[in-house]
Each structure stands twice: as C-alpha cells, then as structure tokens.
Motif scaffolding. Structure first.
Motif, mmCIF file in Angstrom:
data_model
loop_
_atom_site.group_PDB
_atom_site.id
_atom_site.type_symbol
_atom_site.label_atom_id
_atom_site.label_comp_id
_atom_site.label_asym_id
_atom_site.label_seq_id
_atom_site.Cartn_x
_atom_site.Cartn_y
_atom_site.Cartn_z
ATOM 1 N N UNK A 220 -6.110 -35.167 -68.614
ATOM 2 C CA UNK A 220 -5.307 -36.341 -68.280
ATOM 3 C C UNK A 220 -5.105 -36.440 -66.771
ATOM 4 N N UNK A 221 -5.069 -37.654 -66.272
ATOM 5 C CA UNK A 221 -4.874 -37.873 -64.840
ATOM 6 C C UNK A 221 -3.581 -38.638 -64.635
ATOM 7 N N UNK A 222 -2.663 -38.061 -63.906
ATOM 8 C CA UNK A 222 -1.392 -38.725 -63.592
ATOM 9 C C UNK A 222 -1.416 -39.090 -62.115
ATOM 10 N N UNK A 223 -1.650 -40.359 -61.818
ATOM 11 C CA UNK A 223 -1.724 -40.803 -60.433
ATOM 12 C C UNK A 223 -0.342 -41.181 -59.936
ATOM 13 N N UNK A 224 -0.031 -40.748 -58.735
ATOM 14 C CA UNK A 224 1.295 -40.989 -58.175
ATOM 15 C C UNK A 224 1.266 -42.230 -57.283
ATOM 16 N N UNK A 225 1.631 -43.363 -57.860
ATOM 17 C CA UNK A 225 1.693 -44.609 -57.097
ATOM 18 C C UNK A 225 3.042 -44.681 -56.393
ATOM 19 N N UNK A 226 3.128 -44.049 -55.214
ATOM 20 C CA UNK A 226 4.383 -44.043 -54.463
ATOM 21 C C UNK A 226 4.696 -45.418 -53.873
ATOM 22 N N UNK A 227 3.654 -46.193 -53.593
ATOM 23 C CA UNK A 227 3.842 -47.491 -52.944
ATOM 24 C C UNK A 227 2.988 -48.533 -53.660
ATOM 25 N N UNK A 228 3.549 -49.729 -53.820
ATOM 26 C CA UNK A 228 2.804 -50.854 -54.384
ATOM 27 C C UNK A 228 2.874 -52.036 -53.423
ATOM 28 N N UNK A 229 1.748 -52.662 -53.216
ATOM 29 C CA UNK A 229 1.674 -53.831 -52.336
ATOM 30 C C UNK A 229 0.981 -54.961 -53.084
ATOM 31 N N UNK A 230 1.102 -56.147 -52.560
ATOM 32 C CA UNK A 230 0.472 -57.298 -53.199
ATOM 33 C C UNK A 230 -0.953 -57.515 -52.715
ATOM 34 N N UNK A 231 -1.245 -57.142 -51.480
ATOM 35 C CA UNK A 231 -2.572 -57.376 -50.911
ATOM 36 C C UNK A 231 -3.178 -56.055 -50.433
ATOM 37 N N UNK A 232 -4.478 -55.937 -50.612
ATOM 38 C CA UNK A 232 -5.174 -54.730 -50.170
ATOM 39 C C UNK A 232 -5.104 -54.570 -48.661
ATOM 40 N N UNK A 233 -5.059 -55.690 -47.926
ATOM 41 C CA UNK A 233 -4.974 -55.609 -46.459
ATOM 42 C C UNK A 233 -3.681 -54.929 -46.027
ATOM 43 N N UNK A 234 -2.604 -55.130 -46.800
ATOM 44 C CA UNK A 234 -1.344 -54.445 -46.500
ATOM 45 C C UNK A 234 -1.499 -52.946 -46.718
ATOM 46 N N UNK A 235 -2.201 -52.581 -47.785
ATOM 47 C CA UNK A 235 -2.444 -51.163 -48.045
ATOM 48 C C UNK A 235 -3.217 -50.526 -46.904
ATOM 49 N N UNK A 252 -12.261 -54.395 -49.026
ATOM 50 C CA UNK A 252 -11.001 -54.544 -48.293
ATOM 51 C C UNK A 252 -11.082 -53.912 -46.911
ATOM 52 N N UNK A 253 -12.060 -53.043 -46.692
ATOM 53 C CA UNK A 253 -12.190 -52.345 -45.419
ATOM 54 C C UNK A 253 -13.193 -53.058 -44.514
ATOM 55 N N UNK A 254 -12.695 -53.565 -43.404
ATOM 56 C CA UNK A 254 -13.561 -54.220 -42.435
ATOM 57 C C UNK A 254 -14.218 -53.164 -41.561
ATOM 58 N N UNK A 255 -15.527 -53.197 -41.496
ATOM 59 C CA UNK A 255 -16.274 -52.175 -40.767
ATOM 60 C C UNK A 255 -15.866 -52.141 -39.302
ATOM 61 N N UNK A 256 -15.497 -50.939 -38.830
ATOM 62 C CA UNK A 256 -15.167 -50.742 -37.423
ATOM 63 C C UNK A 256 -13.776 -51.152 -37.016
ATOM 64 N N UNK A 257 -13.016 -51.763 -37.917
ATOM 65 C CA UNK A 257 -11.685 -52.262 -37.551
ATOM 66 C C UNK A 257 -10.687 -51.118 -37.383
ATOM 67 N N UNK A 258 -10.836 -50.050 -38.170
ATOM 68 C CA UNK A 258 -9.915 -48.916 -38.115
ATOM 69 C C UNK A 258 -10.736 -47.633 -37.952
ATOM 70 N N UNK A 259 -11.013 -47.228 -36.713
ATOM 71 C CA UNK A 259 -11.879 -46.058 -36.488
ATOM 72 C C UNK A 259 -11.358 -44.765 -37.112
#
Length: 328
Positions: A220-235, A252-259
C-alpha cells in the motif's frame, strides 16, 4: 423588419440608367422582373419612388431624397460582403481558444508561434481555465474550441486526443531525492508533497488511478499531500521556494525557467493524462480558428509519428543487443 435589398437595387439601377429596360439589362433580368421588384419596394414603403409615363421615367421628391441613401446602403453592403469573403479566403480574423493552464506553458507556444508567423494580423485570445471551465467556455461559445484534460465527454462536445502528459515529481536540487533518475510511487512515502486540488482536472485522475491511498503492486502507498493547490503552476512556484516536492504533469514545467528544479519520472505505474481538443458538435469554426484547429491536430499527428519512430528504433536496438549477446 424585412429589408428589400433587391428592390433597392432595382430602384438605384433604374435611377442611374434612366429607364427600366437599361436597368434590367445591367442586372441581367427581364424588364418585367425589374418592374415587379420596384413595385414590391414601393408597396412595402407605402410611397411612390419613380413616376412612369409612356415617354419618360423620373424620380419623385421622395425618390430623389432616398436615392443617395439607397446608393450608400448598397455600397456598404457590397463592401461588407467583400470583406467577409476576402477574410474567409485569407483566414483572417480573431480567434478565442480555451485551455487548461499547463497546455499554455509548453504545448501551445510553439504552435501559436508558427500560426502567428503565417497570419501575423490575426489576434488570439487564450482563456486559461480549469478543466471544467474549458468545457463551459466552449459550450457557451466564449471560445471556438478548447484544449482540455480528456475525461468523460459532455454530450454536446466532440473530443480528439492530442498528447499524453506523464505525471512526474518535481523537486529542488537540494531535496533528498533530487539525484534520482526515476522514482516509484512507493518511494514517495514519507516525503511532504504538493498535489493539485479538486478544481484541477489532475486530482480526479490521480485519485482514480492511485485510489487516493491505493495499492501499487504488493504494497500500500500512503502519499502525504501536505499542500493542495488549484493550478500546477502554483505548485511549481512552491517547489522553487523550497516548500516541498510536487506531483505535476510534465507539461507544467517550462524548460529552463527554473534551473534549480529537477524533473523525475514516476514509475510503477507510469501515470499520464491525455490532453484533448474539444469542439461543440456541429460547430462551424471561423476560417481563422479552423486553421489554428487544423494546425494543432497536424502537430499532434507529427508527435505520434515521431514517438512511434523512437519506439521502433529502441526496439530494433534492443533486438540487436539480444542478438549480439546470444552470439557471445
């Protein structure tokens, strides 16, 4: 009120050419037909526009007053029809498209760039909504078509799959799993995670495949969702700030935007969502929108052929390695 355009056209032709027969010849109709058109217009207006005698044709006072306005009406109508016709031939005009935000990060930009190079005068309005919002925008005709997460289709919408978008883990380069080439879902246990909330179309997909707290293989896998957001960009922004790691669609990941961010594939199982092109059933798109719609579909087909080519190539290399190993 019904506007008698052919009657107005007949009236102007008679006035400009000085007689019924000449006007009929110009309009390529019979003298009887042009006489009937004028009579219908005069009956509709309740006035006499042209005085007829056996020897001459002349405008009444009301006819003289109406003639310049009638000419202007026909000229404006002709110009409007010509503009619409030329716009249709040149695929010119404004386009409104609805899409889930992640489609606007990586998927759409290259397509829009190509479209804008072909039709620099066309303006594109992008309505970035949740999955539900995209469907509603198309249904309400706020957008001519949309790019949405493929789910149970609305009965009034037609959906065409475009691209598979795999779920990945993103984390900062100082996160404990940052050096991993890939991870299983089970290996996420014990790590604080950011997930998309219920408004986002990704959450129902994750819950349906993982069952919220589901069985992946024997454990069984119990994932800990500590935070929930509405948009992936916020995540993505929260991950960049070092809050936690996040499970997001790869697009959701723009290439090179977050090195400093790392993108790690998630395995056992590989979970993906499908982005789909949605239009109203029976919809007739504007020429400008039709071109963009077709370009998106063409890029999707190119992507499918490219992916099949990569798969075939990998399969051939694998067979070659097996063959060499068997000879050894």
């Amino acid at each position: 009120m019904k506007i008698d355009i052919i009657g107005v056209q007949a009236f102007v032709a008679i006035a400009d050419h000085g007689g019924f027969q000449k006007a009929a010849d110009v309009l390529n109709i019979t003298q009887t037909a042009i006489t009937q058109r004028l009579r219908h217009l005069e009956d509709f207006l309740g006035v006499t526009l042209i005085e007829r005698t056996t020897r001459s044709v002349g405008l009444t006072t009301i006819g003289e007053d109406f003639l310049p306005r009638a000419r202007r009406l026909l000229q404006e109508l002709s110009a409007a029809l010509t503009e619409i016709r030329e716009t249709g031939k040149a695929q010119r005009g404004d386009v409104s498209v609805a899409c889930v935000p992640t489609a606007g990060i990586q998927y759409l930009p290259a397509i829009i760039q190509e479209y804008s190079a072909r039709y620099p005068e066309n303006r594109i309005k992008i309505l970035d909504h949740s999955s539900f919002g995209v469907a509603q925008a198309v249904l309400r005709r706020e957008a001519e078509f949309g790019i949405n997460v493929a789910t149970a289709s609305h009965p009034e919408l037609v959906s065409t799959p475009l691209v598979e978008d795999q779920f990945v883990l993103i984390c900062r380069d100082d996160h404990p799993v940052a050096r991993a080439a890939s991870l299983t879902w089970a290996q996420l246990e014990g790590h604080a995670l950011i997930f998309a909330g219920q408004v986002n179309g990704n959450r129902p997909l994750r819950d349906s495949l993982l069952g919220g707290t589901a069985d992946i293989g024997p454990m069984p896998v119990a994932l800990q969702a500590h935070y929930e957001v509405q948009r992936s960009s916020t995540a993505v922004g929260l991950v960049a700030a070092g809050i936690a790691a996040a499970v997001v669609p790869k697009l959701a990941m723009q290439s090179g935007a977050y090195p400093r961010l790392r993108v790690i594939p998630l395995l056992d199982p590989v979970i993906s969502r499908t982005l789909a092109l949605v239009v109203r059933k029976g919809a007739r798109l504007s020429p400008a929108a039709q071109v963009l719609h077709d370009l998106i579909l063409a890029r999707s087909l190119e992507g499918e052929r490219s992916q099949k080519g990569v798969t075939s190539s990998n399969g051939a290399r694998k067979k070659a390695r097996v063959k060499r190993a068997s000879k050894a």
